[in-house]
Design an enzyme around this catalytic site. Structure first.
Site, PDB file in Angstrom:
ATOM      1  N   HIS A   1      39.534  40.954  44.042  1.00 40.21           N
ATOM      2  CA  HIS A   1      38.839  41.352  42.933  1.00 40.21           C
ATOM      3  C   HIS A   1      38.561  43.093  42.647  1.00 40.21           C
ATOM      4  O   HIS A   1      38.251  43.299  41.529  1.00 40.21           O
ATOM      5  CB  HIS A   1      37.705  40.493  42.824  1.00 40.21           C
ATOM      6  CG  HIS A   1      37.776  39.227  42.560  1.00 40.21           C
ATOM      7  ND1 HIS A   1      38.769  38.607  41.871  1.00 40.21           N
ATOM      8  CD2 HIS A   1      37.296  38.159  43.250  1.00 40.21           C
ATOM      9  CE1 HIS A   1      38.688  37.288  41.744  1.00 40.21           C
ATOM     10  NE2 HIS A   1      38.029  37.039  42.857  1.00 40.21           N
ATOM     11  N   ASP A  32      45.134  32.456  46.264  1.00 39.25           N
ATOM     12  CA  ASP A  32      43.596  32.333  46.218  1.00 39.25           C
ATOM     13  C   ASP A  32      43.310  31.510  44.718  1.00 39.25           C
ATOM     14  O   ASP A  32      44.105  31.813  43.975  1.00 39.25           O
ATOM     15  CB  ASP A  32      43.027  33.585  46.099  1.00 39.25           C
ATOM     16  CG  ASP A  32      41.371  33.317  46.407  1.00 39.25           C
ATOM     17  OD1 ASP A  32      40.708  33.776  47.319  1.00 39.25           O
ATOM     18  OD2 ASP A  32      40.759  32.973  45.316  1.00 39.25           O
ATOM     19  N   HIS A  88      41.366  32.027  42.767  1.00 43.16           N
ATOM     20  CA  HIS A  88      40.950  32.843  41.751  1.00 43.16           C
ATOM     21  C   HIS A  88      41.928  34.071  41.621  1.00 43.16           C
ATOM     22  O   HIS A  88      42.781  34.346  42.559  1.00 43.16           O
ATOM     23  CB  HIS A  88      39.466  33.539  41.990  1.00 43.16           C
ATOM     24  CG  HIS A  88      38.484  32.644  42.304  1.00 43.16           C
ATOM     25  ND1 HIS A  88      38.109  32.282  43.362  1.00 43.16           N
ATOM     26  CD2 HIS A  88      37.628  31.837  41.247  1.00 43.16           C
ATOM     27  CE1 HIS A  88      37.061  31.569  43.312  1.00 43.16           C
ATOM     28  NE2 HIS A  88      36.874  31.286  42.196  1.00 43.16           N
ATOM     29  N   ASP A  98      40.662  28.918  49.116  1.00 42.37           N
ATOM     30  CA  ASP A  98      39.560  28.029  48.403  1.00 42.37           C
ATOM     31  C   ASP A  98      40.236  27.169  47.397  1.00 42.37           C
ATOM     32  O   ASP A  98      39.335  26.448  46.687  1.00 42.37           O
ATOM     33  CB  ASP A  98      38.841  29.208  47.714  1.00 42.37           C
ATOM     34  CG  ASP A  98      39.578  30.336  47.159  1.00 42.37           C
ATOM     35  OD1 ASP A  98      40.473  30.127  46.994  1.00 42.37           O
ATOM     36  OD2 ASP A  98      38.710  31.305  46.513  1.00 42.37           O
TER      37      ASP A  98
END
Length: 266
Positions: free
Chosen positions: A10, A51, A53, A144
């Protein structure tokens, strides 16, 4: 995998939250590695981010760089970026160098399955990577999305092993670096890391059990295929993707077909 903490995908140059550090990320290790490789003369670098996200930071850093391919498989969660249409700047050399498959929000709809990820790999990501022909492959390996995590995707360690093995089989056999990203449930992260490490150490991944793509997963994948088809023709096409998905549905139907009833002879 490289034990990189905290996660970094991020973190960007600017950041939509008003600063480059966001989403628990301060230093984008995979992006830094890709930039360093390019500076050292590596001609083309591919990044696969699995991931749960979207790696908005990595996307932002390389969005206009035609020598770095960024591909992400993620759910419609934080940070809200990573739509299929975000495929790179239009009418530029970097068009198609940004590949997003955004699965539906798993808190509202059925979650993406192992079969969805395998389909995305087969009809979109691997054909693009073969055509791009990277000299180095980096993986932002967030676990995740694994079973046991709180995001409801429940992907198996076997899937992560399968994806890793497919990357090791790219035609030019480019070096492969797997860097840990997100993951919050220790046993799940450990099981997935172990599965990936076994493949990196040369062990053959176990065959991935058949899991047909979900209906919403198919829609998400086809949206990504349509966004990339022009840039990556003839390697990627909606017609080929639909044929693949139809065949996978057929396999799933035959696997659950009830046994034929035997008539008793009188």
């Amino acid at each position: 995998p490289a034990q990189v903490r905290p996660p970094g995908h991020h973190a960007s140059r600017d950041g939509f939250e008003g600063g480059f550090a966001e989403g628990g990320c301060f230093y984008n290790s995979v992006a830094a590695a890709a930039a360093a490789a390019r500076a050292a003369g590596v001609e083309r670098v591919a990044i696969l981010d699995w991931d749960v996200h979207h790696g908005n930071g990595t996307q932002e850093i390389f969005y206009e760089d035609s020598r770095v391919l960024y591909a992400s498989l993620h759910a419609d969660l934080y940070p809200g970026t990573g739509a299929a249409a975000e495929a790179g700047p239009a009418d530029a050399a970097a068009t198609g160098r940004n590949v997003n498959v955004m699965w539906p929000d798993p808190t509202r709809y059925p979650a993406a399955s192992d079969g969805d990820y395998r389909a995305a790999l087969d009809v979109l990501l691997l054909p693009i990577m073969r055509a791009f022909d990277p000299a180095l492959v980096l993986v932002s390996a967030g676990f995740d999305a694994a079973a046991g995590e709180s995001f409801k995707l429940a992907l198996s360690p076997a899937l992560f092993a399968h994806m890793t093995q497919e990357l090791t089989r790219l035609p030019a056999a480019p070096p492969l670096v797997v860097a840990l990203e997100g993951g919050y449930h220790g046993p799940s992260v450990g099981a997935c890391c172990a599965a990936v490490l076994r493949v990196l150490l040369g062990e053959e991944a176990a065959p991935l059990p058949h899991s047909p793509p979900t209906s919403r997963g198919e829609k998400a994948l086809l949206a990504a295929v349509r966004a990339q088809a022009a840039a990556w023709a003839p390697h990627v096409s909606e017609a080929a993707a639909r044929r693949y998905l139809e065949a996978e549905r057929g396999r799933g139907a035959s696997a659950v077909a009830p046994p034929l009833k035997r008539r008793r002879c009188r």
